[in-house]
Scaffold this motif. Structure first.
Motif, mmCIF file in Angstrom:
data_model
loop_
_atom_site.group_PDB
_atom_site.id
_atom_site.type_symbol
_atom_site.label_atom_id
_atom_site.label_comp_id
_atom_site.label_asym_id
_atom_site.label_seq_id
_atom_site.Cartn_x
_atom_site.Cartn_y
_atom_site.Cartn_z
ATOM 1 N N TRP A 90 66.295 -14.440 -30.324
ATOM 2 C CA TRP A 90 67.337 -15.512 -30.861
ATOM 3 C C TRP A 90 68.575 -15.692 -29.935
ATOM 4 O O TRP A 90 68.850 -16.848 -29.865
ATOM 5 C CB TRP A 90 67.739 -14.727 -32.171
ATOM 6 N N LEU A 91 69.016 -14.529 -29.100
ATOM 7 C CA LEU A 91 70.133 -14.735 -28.120
ATOM 8 C C LEU A 91 69.456 -15.933 -27.213
ATOM 9 O O LEU A 91 70.413 -16.611 -26.569
ATOM 10 C CB LEU A 91 70.448 -13.492 -27.601
ATOM 11 N N LEU A 92 68.102 -15.812 -26.796
ATOM 12 C CA LEU A 92 67.840 -16.552 -25.645
ATOM 13 C C LEU A 92 67.979 -18.125 -26.029
ATOM 14 O O LEU A 92 68.038 -19.097 -25.326
ATOM 15 C CB LEU A 92 66.103 -16.322 -25.250
ATOM 16 N N LEU A 93 67.758 -18.257 -27.321
ATOM 17 C CA LEU A 93 67.676 -19.621 -28.092
ATOM 18 C C LEU A 93 69.225 -19.800 -28.084
ATOM 19 O O LEU A 93 69.799 -21.203 -27.986
ATOM 20 C CB LEU A 93 67.002 -19.797 -29.212
ATOM 21 N N TRP A 94 70.188 -19.027 -28.890
ATOM 22 C CA TRP A 94 71.315 -19.368 -29.423
ATOM 23 C C TRP A 94 72.471 -19.256 -28.193
ATOM 24 O O TRP A 94 73.362 -20.180 -28.346
ATOM 25 C CB TRP A 94 71.487 -18.327 -30.525
ATOM 26 N N VAL A 95 72.443 -18.455 -27.235
ATOM 27 C CA VAL A 95 73.819 -18.344 -26.365
ATOM 28 C C VAL A 95 73.797 -19.687 -25.666
ATOM 29 O O VAL A 95 74.873 -20.220 -25.438
ATOM 30 C CB VAL A 95 73.237 -17.206 -25.529
ATOM 31 N N PRO A 96 72.538 -20.265 -24.915
ATOM 32 C CA PRO A 96 72.951 -21.411 -24.331
ATOM 33 C C PRO A 96 73.502 -22.609 -25.413
ATOM 34 O O PRO A 96 74.255 -23.566 -24.951
ATOM 35 C CB PRO A 96 71.561 -21.894 -23.907
ATOM 36 N N ALA A 155 69.763 -23.689 -34.079
ATOM 37 C CA ALA A 155 68.787 -22.285 -33.657
ATOM 38 C C ALA A 155 68.002 -21.988 -34.862
ATOM 39 O O ALA A 155 67.031 -21.656 -34.707
ATOM 40 C CB ALA A 155 69.852 -21.393 -33.066
ATOM 41 N N ALA A 156 68.807 -21.963 -35.942
ATOM 42 C CA ALA A 156 67.825 -21.366 -37.255
ATOM 43 C C ALA A 156 66.739 -22.122 -37.597
ATOM 44 O O ALA A 156 65.614 -21.661 -37.913
ATOM 45 C CB ALA A 156 68.813 -20.914 -38.327
ATOM 46 N N CYS A 157 67.048 -23.536 -37.371
ATOM 47 C CA CYS A 157 65.801 -24.569 -37.781
ATOM 48 C C CYS A 157 64.727 -24.474 -36.680
ATOM 49 O O CYS A 157 63.562 -24.599 -37.115
ATOM 50 C CB CYS A 157 66.543 -25.816 -37.826
ATOM 51 N N PHE A 158 64.929 -24.257 -35.343
ATOM 52 C CA PHE A 158 64.023 -24.231 -34.371
ATOM 53 C C PHE A 158 63.469 -22.664 -33.941
ATOM 54 O O PHE A 158 62.756 -22.972 -32.974
ATOM 55 C CB PHE A 158 64.612 -24.955 -33.078
ATOM 56 N N TYR A 159 64.031 -21.997 -34.707
ATOM 57 C CA TYR A 159 63.883 -20.204 -34.095
ATOM 58 C C TYR A 159 62.190 -20.140 -33.938
ATOM 59 O O TYR A 159 61.567 -19.788 -33.197
ATOM 60 C CB TYR A 159 64.494 -19.398 -34.860
ATOM 61 N N TYR A 171 63.440 -25.176 -26.221
ATOM 62 C CA TYR A 171 64.803 -24.945 -25.369
ATOM 63 C C TYR A 171 65.198 -26.436 -24.868
ATOM 64 O O TYR A 171 66.432 -26.605 -25.140
ATOM 65 C CB TYR A 171 64.324 -24.217 -24.378
ATOM 66 N N LEU A 172 64.299 -27.368 -24.364
ATOM 67 C CA LEU A 172 64.886 -28.597 -24.017
ATOM 68 C C LEU A 172 65.504 -29.238 -25.137
ATOM 69 O O LEU A 172 66.528 -29.881 -25.054
ATOM 70 C CB LEU A 172 63.810 -29.315 -23.291
ATOM 71 N N THR A 173 64.637 -29.304 -26.186
ATOM 72 C CA THR A 173 65.165 -30.062 -27.291
ATOM 73 C C THR A 173 66.319 -29.757 -28.084
ATOM 74 O O THR A 173 67.271 -30.623 -28.162
ATOM 75 C CB THR A 173 64.012 -29.926 -28.432
ATOM 76 N N THR A 174 66.613 -28.445 -28.056
ATOM 77 C CA THR A 174 67.685 -27.849 -28.706
ATOM 78 C C THR A 174 69.154 -28.075 -27.913
ATOM 79 O O THR A 174 69.974 -28.507 -28.427
ATOM 80 C CB THR A 174 67.670 -26.551 -29.274
ATOM 81 N N VAL A 175 68.973 -27.864 -26.753
ATOM 82 C CA VAL A 175 70.057 -28.184 -25.720
ATOM 83 C C VAL A 175 70.568 -29.406 -25.648
ATOM 84 O O VAL A 175 71.768 -29.781 -26.206
ATOM 85 C CB VAL A 175 69.866 -27.591 -24.347
ATOM 86 N N ILE A 176 69.501 -30.563 -25.540
ATOM 87 C CA ILE A 176 70.082 -31.930 -25.823
ATOM 88 C C ILE A 176 70.565 -32.286 -27.071
ATOM 89 O O ILE A 176 71.493 -33.032 -27.218
ATOM 90 C CB ILE A 176 68.750 -32.942 -25.749
ATOM 91 N N ILE A 177 69.938 -31.701 -28.267
ATOM 92 C CA ILE A 177 70.439 -32.230 -29.562
ATOM 93 C C ILE A 177 71.820 -31.599 -29.721
ATOM 94 O O ILE A 177 72.742 -32.142 -30.354
ATOM 95 C CB ILE A 177 69.407 -31.646 -30.712
ATOM 96 N N ALA A 178 72.061 -30.286 -29.145
ATOM 97 C CA ALA A 178 73.453 -29.678 -29.421
ATOM 98 C C ALA A 178 74.311 -30.452 -28.735
ATOM 99 O O ALA A 178 75.547 -30.610 -29.293
ATOM 100 C CB ALA A 178 73.527 -28.262 -28.839
ATOM 101 N N ALA A 179 73.967 -30.943 -27.570
ATOM 102 C CA ALA A 179 75.085 -31.799 -26.588
ATOM 103 C C ALA A 179 75.287 -33.127 -27.441
ATOM 104 O O ALA A 179 76.404 -33.417 -27.305
ATOM 105 C CB ALA A 179 74.254 -32.055 -25.316
#
Length: 676
Positions: free
Chosen positions: A92-98, A138-142, A153-161
């Motif tokens: 979870w932290l590997l996905l959530w922290v970035p 993060a919860a949706c993609f966990y 990882y790539l998807t969530t970082v781009i969408i978060a931005a």
């Protein structure tokens, strides 16, 4: 040892009272360590007892063995569960922290662009909302992350931005485009859902293609993910470190409170009278002389109407400071801002926050409240009047967040940030349970706000007078110029020459606001019997570069960066020129001549109404040689502004000797009898 229990016991004379036995290879032995003074010769011959001990010992061993195995199994289960929890937490932290870092970068970046008027409290709500957004993401993609780490990882970082960086501004353009493409008119919420699903699909598809390419090339995905994490961390720290540094440097400024005024000594009659006090501030209304000389606008009719009611007018009045926040802070402190300058001029991050604090915790308002006044605030969205903890009643219904049925006024930075958040539409719509508002948002556009301010001011004027201080900061005549002279809305309110020149738009709005203020003044005078004190004043003149719009910037004239002390004379006259009209029934002509100016007017009022014995201050005029980024670095511009250098005004404005300590004598006068 013998082969029987009897043989084993026969040679023992004294043993412990308890006899525990062990069966080994068909033989049963006692443990003398657990036997305490038992006469074995007496008890061992009884086979029944021996048999009972054997059964007890055997049961004990079996129970003990079972407990040991069960305990080990429990420990194994606990260790396994703990490992599962720790593994899940790490994943979870590997996905959530970035994602959190990506979500916070825009907040810190926006703060660094506006450190001057943003306090640490203003950052809290935008940070909470962005962290909430990335947590939901993060919860949706966990679950998908556990299987396809690199692409998710790539998807969530781009969408978060995308979601955390000016989302609403992007969305408004997208909705307009989608509406033009669709063969039917769709509601905005449906278009937003389509946009979110579409952008998610496109980003995930692109990430999948990159993932396959990386796999085909046999590149190390873990190393690439680590490199991405390092890059995000570096960008995050590049925003976090200066943010923390600026907040630390300005920390004392966020909690500043101005010093109190000297305590007055009112008579019983004065204390019982407590006339209403109206402080009506018209934003960016320049002086009568500037209106006539630079804009060819004759404001004399309005000023003469006030004069006939007993007002003291200054046709060439000037503000002591060039901008709203320090001008209003000075007036409501009844003095110059020397305390703020002395405290914070050496700070590496000089913010406007202490000036806002000087207004919110105004020494004048505190003094009047100590005398028994109630404080009524009719403000707007700007921090000079959006709220005050001293207010008995706050009528400013703009930019309010609602949480658990309680409203909280937002500063401009916080309001702007939450309106760019992906959750904004949910916040704006709100959720209520009956009359209980779980959360929501209240605001008004500028035209409705001005109308409600005028209506509220008139309503207070019609109420029974006495014991009220009423402060209203009305955003007119102020950019944008919404109103035509007749009160209709301007189709092109921006400060440009479309439709009309900017000068015409500005003076049209002056005509409109004059027509709205006069009936309120008449209502105050009638209801109070001419006993109310009325301060009708502006904070500053308009921006010369806006009023004299040509489509290009005026050289060297920009309020945040330029050296205002080098502005040409006409620009200084427009910027410092203000409306100044005062009705103080207890003041004489000599009083008004000496102290009818922004820095002294409340001194005059407190002196005449409550024997405050406050000395009048010399007239000084200060500008920023380094722009507003150096908020406590002033330079005296009296020579450039008035043609005279006042020797009582220090050049840097940090220590000001007061004027005459002996108050000007004045005859007793009835209300409204001053000769104007």
């Amino acid at each position: 040892m013998g082969s029987s229990l009897l043989d084993g016991c026969s040679n023992v004379k004294k043993t412990p009272k308890r006899c525990l036995f062990t069966r080994t290879k068909g033989s049963i032995y006692y443990h003398s360590a657990y036997v305490k003074y038992l006469d074995v010769d007496r008890y061992c011959p009884f086979r029944q007892i021996r048999t009972a001990w054997v059964i007890i010992e055997s049961t004990y061993d079996q129970l003990n063995g079972w407990l040991s195995v069960n305990k080990i199994n429990q420990m194994r289960t606990q260790i396994t569960a703990s490992r599962r929890v720790s593994t899940a937490l790490i994943n979870w932290l590997l996905l959530w922290v970035p994602l959190v870092m990506v979500g916070l970068i825009p907040v810190f970046s926006a703060y660094l662009k506006n450190t001057s008027e943003t306090s640490v409290q203003d950052l809290i709500l935008p940070i909470i909302l962005n962290v909430l957004v990335v947590t939901i993401l993060a919860a949706c993609f966990y679950r998908l992350f556990l299987r396809y780490r690199f692409r998710v990882y790539l998807t969530t970082v781009i969408i978060a931005a995308i979601l955390c960086n000016s989302y609403e501004s992007k969305l408004s353009g997208v909705i307009a485009t989608l509406n033009s493409l669709l063969p039917f008119t769709a509601p905005n919420w449906l278009l937003e859902v389509l946009y979110l699903l579409g952008i998610t699909y496109i980003v995930y598809l692109a990430a999948s293609i990159i993932d396959r390419w990386v796999t085909k090339r046999r590149l190390n995905k873990r190393d690439l993910a680590v490199a991405g994490m390092i890059m995000i961390t570096v960008i995050f720290l590049s925003q976090l470190v200066p943010t923390v540094g600026n907040l630390a440097a300005a920390w004392p400024q966020y909690f500043y409170k101005p010093p109190a005024l000297a305590s007055p000594r009112p008579t019983a009659q004065q204390l019982a009278a407590k006339p209403d006090i109206y402080y009506i501030l018209l934003e960016d209304y320049t002086s009568q002389s500037v209106l006539k000389s630079q804009l060819n606008y004759d404001d004399s009719g309005f000023m003469q109407s006030l004069s006939k009611l007993g007002f003291y007018n200054t046709t060439n009045a000037k503000s002591n400071y060039p901008y709203t926040v320090n001008s209003v802070a000075s007036t409501l402190s009844a003095g110059y801002l020397s305390d703020e300058v002395n405290r914070f001029s050496s700070s590496s991050n000089q913010t406007m926050i202490p000036y806002f604090q000087s207004i919110r915790y105004s020494p004048v308002i505190r003094q009047l409240k100590d005398l028994g006044y109630s404080y009524h605030l009719i403000g707007n969205w700007y921090e000079t009047s959006n709220y005050s903890p001293l207010a008995t009643n706050n009528y400013t219904k703009v930019n309010e967040i609602v949480a658990f049925n309680h409203t909280y006024n937002l500063d401009d930075f916080t309001d702007s940030e939450i309106q760019e958040n992906v959750l904004w539409r949910i916040i704006n719509h709100g959720i209520s349970i009956g009359k209980y508002r779980l959360f929501g948002y209240n605001t008004q556009n500028d035209t409705d706000l001005i109308a409600s301010q005028l209506a509220q001011l008139k309503d207070l004027a019609s109420q029974p007078p006495g014991g009220r201080i009423i402060f209203s900061q009305i955003l007119a005549p102020h950019n944008y110029f919404y109103f035509n002279a007749d009160g209709s809305l301007n189709a092109n309110p921006k400060p440009n020459n479309i439709g009309e020149t900017t000068q015409q738009k500005y003076t049209n709005e002056i005509t409109y606001i004059n027509s709205q203020i006069m009936p309120i003044i008449h209502e105050i005078m009638a209801k109070s019997g001419g006993k109310a004190d009325i301060i009708l004043q502006s904070d500053e003149g308009p921006e010369p570069a806006l009023i004299n719009y040509t489509g290009a910037d005026m050289p060297g004239i920009h309020k945040t960066t330029s050296n205002i002390t080098t502005w040409p004379s006409n620009a200084l006259q427009m910027k410092y020129g203000i409306l100044a009209s005062y009705y103080i029934p207890g003041a004489s002509r000599a009083d008004l001549t000496a102290a009818a100016d922004p820095v002294n007017i409340f001194r005059l009022l407190l002196n005449r109404n409550f024997n405050a014995n406050l000395p009048y201050l010399p007239l000084c005029y200060y500008g920023y040689p380094q722009g507003t980024n150096e908020a406590y670095v002033y330079q005296d511009i009296g020579q450039a502004l008035t043609g005279n250098k006042n020797a009582s005004c220090p050049d840097n404005g940090n220590t000001l000797a007061p004027g005459p300590t002996k108050l000007i004598a004045h005859p007793k006068k009835t209300s409204g009898s001053d000769d104007d």
